[in-house]
Design a protein around this motif. Structure first.
Motif, PDB file in Angstrom:
ATOM      1  N   ALA A  47       0.841  -1.203   0.000  1.00 33.47           N
ATOM      2  CA  ALA A  47       0.000   0.000   0.000  1.00 33.47           C
ATOM      3  C   ALA A  47       0.880   1.259   0.000  1.00 33.47           C
ATOM      4  O   ALA A  47       0.629   2.204  -0.750  1.00 33.47           O
ATOM      5  CB  ALA A  47      -0.934  -0.002   1.203  1.00 33.47           C
ATOM      6  N   TYR A  48       1.917   1.251   0.828  1.00 42.42           N
ATOM      7  CA  TYR A  48       2.820   2.398   0.866  1.00 42.42           C
ATOM      8  C   TYR A  48       3.507   2.580  -0.483  1.00 42.42           C
ATOM      9  O   TYR A  48       3.580   3.682  -1.016  1.00 42.42           O
ATOM     10  CB  TYR A  48       3.861   2.239   1.976  1.00 42.42           C
ATOM     11  N   ARG A  49       3.997   1.480  -1.035  1.00 41.16           N
ATOM     12  CA  ARG A  49       4.746   1.555  -2.304  1.00 41.16           C
ATOM     13  C   ARG A  49       3.864   2.053  -3.456  1.00 41.16           C
ATOM     14  O   ARG A  49       4.306   2.861  -4.275  1.00 41.16           O
ATOM     15  CB  ARG A  49       5.334   0.177  -2.640  1.00 41.16           C
ATOM     16  N   GLY A  57       7.425   9.975  -3.002  1.00 41.34           N
ATOM     17  CA  GLY A  57       7.832   9.543  -1.665  1.00 41.34           C
ATOM     18  C   GLY A  57       8.091  10.726  -0.757  1.00 41.34           C
ATOM     19  O   GLY A  57       7.647  11.845  -1.013  1.00 41.34           O
ATOM     20  N   LEU A  58       8.828  10.451   0.291  1.00 44.23           N
ATOM     21  CA  LEU A  58       9.179  11.505   1.232  1.00 44.23           C
ATOM     22  C   LEU A  58      10.102  12.521   0.567  1.00 44.23           C
ATOM     23  O   LEU A  58      10.937  12.160  -0.266  1.00 44.23           O
ATOM     24  CB  LEU A  58       9.884  10.905   2.447  1.00 44.23           C
ATOM     25  N   LYS A  59       9.958  13.761   0.964  1.00 43.81           N
ATOM     26  CA  LYS A  59      10.828  14.815   0.453  1.00 43.81           C
ATOM     27  C   LYS A  59      12.237  14.589   1.006  1.00 43.81           C
ATOM     28  O   LYS A  59      12.391  14.102   2.130  1.00 43.81           O
ATOM     29  CB  LYS A  59      10.321  16.177   0.900  1.00 43.81           C
ATOM     30  N   PRO A  60      13.266  14.961   0.230  1.00 44.46           N
ATOM     31  CA  PRO A  60      14.642  14.758   0.710  1.00 44.46           C
ATOM     32  C   PRO A  60      14.900  15.386   2.077  1.00 44.46           C
ATOM     33  O   PRO A  60      15.599  14.797   2.902  1.00 44.46           O
ATOM     34  CB  PRO A  60      15.501  15.427  -0.374  1.00 44.46           C
ATOM     35  N   GLU A  61      14.308  16.566   2.339  1.00 39.15           N
ATOM     36  CA  GLU A  61      14.549  17.193   3.648  1.00 39.15           C
ATOM     37  C   GLU A  61      13.899  16.384   4.782  1.00 39.15           C
ATOM     38  O   GLU A  61      14.415  16.339   5.890  1.00 39.15           O
ATOM     39  CB  GLU A  61      14.101  18.662   3.684  1.00 39.15           C
ATOM     40  N   ARG A  64      16.281  13.461   5.439  1.00 40.27           N
ATOM     41  CA  ARG A  64      17.442  13.927   6.206  1.00 40.27           C
ATOM     42  C   ARG A  64      17.075  14.156   7.667  1.00 40.27           C
ATOM     43  O   ARG A  64      17.832  13.791   8.569  1.00 40.27           O
ATOM     44  CB  ARG A  64      18.000  15.214   5.590  1.00 40.27           C
ATOM     45  N   ARG A  65      15.897  14.728   7.906  1.00 40.67           N
ATOM     46  CA  ARG A  65      15.473  14.985   9.291  1.00 40.67           C
ATOM     47  C   ARG A  65      15.274  13.679  10.050  1.00 40.67           C
ATOM     48  O   ARG A  65      15.683  13.548  11.205  1.00 40.67           O
ATOM     49  CB  ARG A  65      14.181  15.804   9.302  1.00 40.67           C
ATOM     50  N   LEU A  66      14.653  12.692   9.411  1.00 44.68           N
ATOM     51  CA  LEU A  66      14.463  11.391  10.054  1.00 44.68           C
ATOM     52  C   LEU A  66      15.805  10.731  10.358  1.00 44.68           C
ATOM     53  O   LEU A  66      15.985  10.137  11.422  1.00 44.68           O
ATOM     54  CB  LEU A  66      13.603  10.484   9.174  1.00 44.68           C
TER      55      LEU A  66
END
Length: 151
Positions: A47-49, A57-61, A64-66
């Protein structure tokens, strides 16, 4: 004119798909063999994919934060990332009981490990080895985890 978004229908279809169908989708979406995990895991990752590919997907920033937050938690130590999460550890003060060869063994969970026969130990496996003289997974030995996985 509005276009129909097929993604919600694809997500709903995961619930009724057979396990072989889920594994086939996994091969299509991840371009590798599916892991040997349960159906619920396959459904949630698929489901996520599906959404990731459709909406991004998630933004690059965010990534990086995660990663920074993870490093704060584990000090950047890769070994710690793979360790059992604290939520799986029994609460400090819990007494674990196990009879071995007619003798009851009592282990107390401490803030930084375990105590058996008045001595501190970092792992249940070390205690199980001291009791039995052989290598054991301490979580299995004390009945906190079954042989096939999380229990």
């Amino acid at each position: 004119m509005t276009t129909h978004d097929p993604i919600p229908a694809r997500l709903a279809a995961l619930k009724t798909a057979t396990t072989p169908e889920l594994k086939a989708q996994w091969r299509d979406l991840f371009d590798r063999e599916p892991p040997p995990f349960n159906r619920r895991y396959l459904e949630s990752r698929l489901a996520y994919r599906i959404q990731e590919l459709a909406y991004g997907g998630l933004k690059p920033e965010t990534i990086r934060r995660l990663e920074r937050l993870g490093e704060e938690l584990d000090g950047g130590d890769r070994k710690k990332r793979g360790m059992r999460a604290d939520r799986d550890r029994p609460i400090t003060g819990t007494r674990l009981l196990r009879e071995w060869q007619g003798v009851e063994q009592v282990v107390t969970v401490t803030a930084d490990g375990f105590e058996w026969q008045g001595r501190p130990y970092k792992s249940l496996s070390a205690i199980a080895r001291a009791i039995t003289g052989t290598r054991w997974n301490g979580w299995v030995f004390f009945g906190l985890k079954n042989h096939r996985g999380r229990g």
